[in-house]
Write an enzyme that holds these catalytic residues in place. Structure first.
Site, PDB file in Angstrom:
ATOM      1  N   ASP A 177      42.257  41.675  33.453  1.00  0.00           N
ATOM      2  CA  ASP A 177      43.571  42.292  33.205  1.00  0.00           C
ATOM      3  C   ASP A 177      44.671  41.404  33.795  1.00  0.00           C
ATOM      4  O   ASP A 177      45.859  41.707  33.657  1.00  0.00           O
ATOM      5  CB  ASP A 177      43.640  43.740  33.719  1.00  0.00           C
ATOM      6  CG  ASP A 177      43.489  43.853  35.228  1.00  0.00           C
ATOM      7  OD1 ASP A 177      43.170  42.832  35.873  1.00  0.00           O
ATOM      8  OD2 ASP A 177      43.698  44.964  35.756  1.00  0.00           O
ATOM      9  N   SER A 178      44.265  40.262  34.398  1.00  0.00           N
ATOM     10  CA  SER A 178      45.240  39.219  34.747  1.00  0.00           C
ATOM     11  C   SER A 178      45.928  38.733  33.474  1.00  0.00           C
ATOM     12  O   SER A 178      46.928  38.011  33.539  1.00  0.00           O
ATOM     13  CB  SER A 178      44.552  38.056  35.468  1.00  0.00           C
ATOM     14  OG  SER A 178      43.415  37.628  34.759  1.00  0.00           O
TER      15      SER A 178
ATOM     16  N   GLU B 143      37.188  39.954  46.086  1.00  0.00           N
ATOM     17  CA  GLU B 143      38.433  39.175  45.988  1.00  0.00           C
ATOM     18  C   GLU B 143      39.146  39.119  47.337  1.00  0.00           C
ATOM     19  O   GLU B 143      39.402  40.162  47.969  1.00  0.00           O
ATOM     20  CB  GLU B 143      39.351  39.786  44.917  1.00  0.00           C
ATOM     21  CG  GLU B 143      40.658  39.006  44.774  1.00  0.00           C
ATOM     22  CD  GLU B 143      41.412  39.283  43.490  1.00  0.00           C
ATOM     23  OE1 GLU B 143      40.882  39.939  42.572  1.00  0.00           O
ATOM     24  OE2 GLU B 143      42.574  38.824  43.396  1.00  0.00           O
TER      25      GLU B 143
ATOM     26  N   LYS C 111      34.399  45.727  33.768  1.00  0.00           N
ATOM     27  CA  LYS C 111      34.626  45.614  35.221  1.00  0.00           C
ATOM     28  C   LYS C 111      35.632  46.687  35.637  1.00  0.00           C
ATOM     29  O   LYS C 111      36.617  46.927  34.925  1.00  0.00           O
ATOM     30  CB  LYS C 111      35.159  44.225  35.583  1.00  0.00           C
ATOM     31  CG  LYS C 111      35.489  44.084  37.079  1.00  0.00           C
ATOM     32  CD  LYS C 111      35.770  42.642  37.475  1.00  0.00           C
ATOM     33  CE  LYS C 111      37.180  42.186  37.193  1.00  0.00           C
ATOM     34  NZ  LYS C 111      38.251  42.974  37.834  1.00  0.00           N
TER      35      LYS C 111
ATOM     36  N   GLU D  55      37.797  48.231  39.187  1.00  0.00           N
ATOM     37  CA  GLU D  55      38.184  48.024  40.588  1.00  0.00           C
ATOM     38  C   GLU D  55      37.961  49.317  41.371  1.00  0.00           C
ATOM     39  O   GLU D  55      38.332  50.392  40.902  1.00  0.00           O
ATOM     40  CB  GLU D  55      39.687  47.657  40.669  1.00  0.00           C
ATOM     41  CG  GLU D  55      40.001  46.302  40.049  1.00  0.00           C
ATOM     42  CD  GLU D  55      41.484  45.930  40.173  1.00  0.00           C
ATOM     43  OE1 GLU D  55      42.231  46.611  40.893  1.00  0.00           O
ATOM     44  OE2 GLU D  55      41.874  44.949  39.525  1.00  0.00           O
TER      45      GLU D  55
ATOM     46  N   ASP E 118      37.767  43.767  31.328  1.00  0.00           N
ATOM     47  CA  ASP E 118      38.316  44.378  32.543  1.00  0.00           C
ATOM     48  C   ASP E 118      39.023  45.682  32.157  1.00  0.00           C
ATOM     49  O   ASP E 118      39.934  45.674  31.314  1.00  0.00           O
ATOM     50  CB  ASP E 118      39.353  43.396  33.122  1.00  0.00           C
ATOM     51  CG  ASP E 118      39.444  43.468  34.627  1.00  0.00           C
ATOM     52  OD1 ASP E 118      38.737  44.278  35.232  1.00  0.00           O
ATOM     53  OD2 ASP E 118      40.241  42.684  35.178  1.00  0.00           O
TER      54      ASP E 118
HETATM   55  O1  KIV Z   1      41.831  40.133  36.206  1.00  0.00           O
HETATM   56  C1  KIV Z   1      41.212  39.160  36.651  1.00  0.00           C
HETATM   57  O2  KIV Z   1      41.371  38.016  36.205  1.00  0.00           O
HETATM   58  C2  KIV Z   1      40.266  39.405  37.725  1.00  0.00           C
HETATM   59  C3  KIV Z   1      39.590  38.231  38.372  1.00  0.00           C
HETATM   60  C4  KIV Z   1      40.528  37.329  39.047  1.00  0.00           C
HETATM   61  C5  KIV Z   1      38.474  38.635  39.238  1.00  0.00           C
HETATM   62  O3  KIV Z   1      40.026  40.521  38.060  1.00  0.00           O
END
Ligand code: KIV
Length: 267
Positions: free
Chosen positions: A46-47, A184, A115, A117, A85
Site C-alpha cells: 500500500d506504499s 519493519e 498482507k 498490519e 497489501d
Molecule cells: O507497503 C509496503 O510497501 C510495505 C513494505 C515496505 C513492507 O508494507
C-alpha cells in the site's frame, strides 16, 4: 525457468537458511523486470499511496486501487509469489468485510496471498482467512497505517515493554497461521529474537540482517526520488537524475529540431 515460488517453498527456505528476497511493485513493467531478475516475493504494497499515487501516507489507498495495481503486477509475473497489501480500513471494520476484501485479492486480482498490519488485535480475522484458504503475511513493528497513533515513522521496540509486545504479537501471528511476518524498523537484536522464536520466515524492512529475508520499496532502491532515503534503504542506482537528464535531452533536441533525424522518419 525455476519453479514458481509458493508459501511452502518460503517455509523450506527458512529451514534451509536460504535468504528470501522481496521487493514491491505496482505495475506490469516493473513486476516483469523484478520477476525476470529472480526475486522470490513481489509485494503490491500500500506504499502505492506514497510512491505511485502521490498521497502523503498510505491511509487514503482504497481496495479498488489495490486490486487495479495487483492485477497489473500479476500480469507481469511468472515465477515470483505475488502478495497484495490490504489497505487501511479494509480489514478493521468487520470480519465479513475483511474476508470479502482479502478474497478479492485472490479471486479478482490473481494474487497468492495478502498482507495485514497488526498483532493480537487481528488474530481472529487472520485465523478465519487462513481457515478458508487465504494465505496471510503479518506485519509488525512500524506499521505505517498506524502513523497517526505512532506519532510518525519511528523505530519501534526500543524499550523493553514495546519489544515484549512485538514478540508476543509475532508468536500470536505464528499461532494464527500466517506464512511469514514482515518486521519493519525494529532493532536488529529484537528481530533476531523474533526470528528464532517463530516457525515462519521473518522478512526485514529496516530490521537488520538476522531475519530470514529482506524487503525494500523498489522505487527507493532504484533512487527514483530526489530526496535522501531512510537509513535502512540502500540505493543500488540513482535513476532520478538519469531519467531527468534523458527528458531534458529529449526536450532540447525537439526544440532545436535535431530530433527526429532521417533515421527516425518513414519515407
Ligand atoms: O507497503 C509496503 O510497501 C510495505 C513494505 C515496505 C513492507 O508494507
Amino acid at each position: 525457468m525455476a519453479d514458481k515460488i509458493t508459501i511452502v517453498k518460503l517455509k523450506e527456505m527458512k529451514q534451509n537458511k536460504e535468504k528470501i528476497t522481496m521487493l514491491t511493485a505496482y505495475d506490469y513493467m516493473m513486476a516483469k523486470m523484478i520477476d525476470e531478475a529472480g526475486i522470490d516475493v513481489i509485494l503490491v504494497g500500500d506504499s502505492l499511496g506514497n510512491v505511485v499515487l502521490g498521497y502523503e501516507n498510505t491511509l487514503p489507498v482504497t481496495m479498488d486501487e489495490m486490486i487495479h495495481h495487483t492485477k497489473a503486477v500479476v500480469r507481469g509475473t511468472k515465477r515470483s509469489l505475488v502478495i497484495g497489501d490490504m489497505p487501511f480500513m479494509s480489514y478493521q471494520v468487520s470480519k465479513e468485510d475483511s474476508i470479502k476484501n482479502a478474497g478479492r485479492f485472490l479471486k479478482e486480482a490473481g494474487a497468492s496471498g495478502v498482507k495485514l498490519e497488526g498483532g493480537q488485535e487481528i488474530v481472529k480475522t487472520i485465523k478465519k482467512m487462513v481457515g478458508i484458504g487465504i494465505p496471510v503475511m503479518g506485519h509488525l513493528g512500524l506499521t505505517p497505517q498506524s502513523v497517526c497513533q505512532l506519532g510518525g515513522y519511528k523505530v519501534q521496540g526500543k524499550d523493553e515493554k514495546t519489544a515484549q509486545r512485538i514478540i508476543e504479537d509475532a508468536k500470536a501471528l505464528d499461532e494464527a497461521g500466517v506464512f511469514s511476518i514482515v518486521l519493519e524498523c525494529v532493532p536488529a537484536e529484537l528481530a533476531k529474537e523474533i526470528t528464532e522464536a517463530v516457525s515462519v520466515p521473518t522478512i526485514s524492512c529496516g530490521a537488520g540482517v538476522f531475519c530470514d529475508g529482506q524487503v525494500l520499496v523498489t522505487h527507493d532502491i532504484l533512487g527514483l526520488f530526489d530526496k535522501p532515503p531512510a537509513k535502512f534503504v540502500k540505493q543500488y542506482v540513482k535513476l532520478n537524475g538519469l531519467i531527468k537528464d534523458a527528458f531534458k535531452e529529449y526536450i532540447d533536441e525537439v526544440k532545436s529540431g535535431s530530433f527526429p533525424t532521417d533515421e527516425y522518419s518513414y519515407h
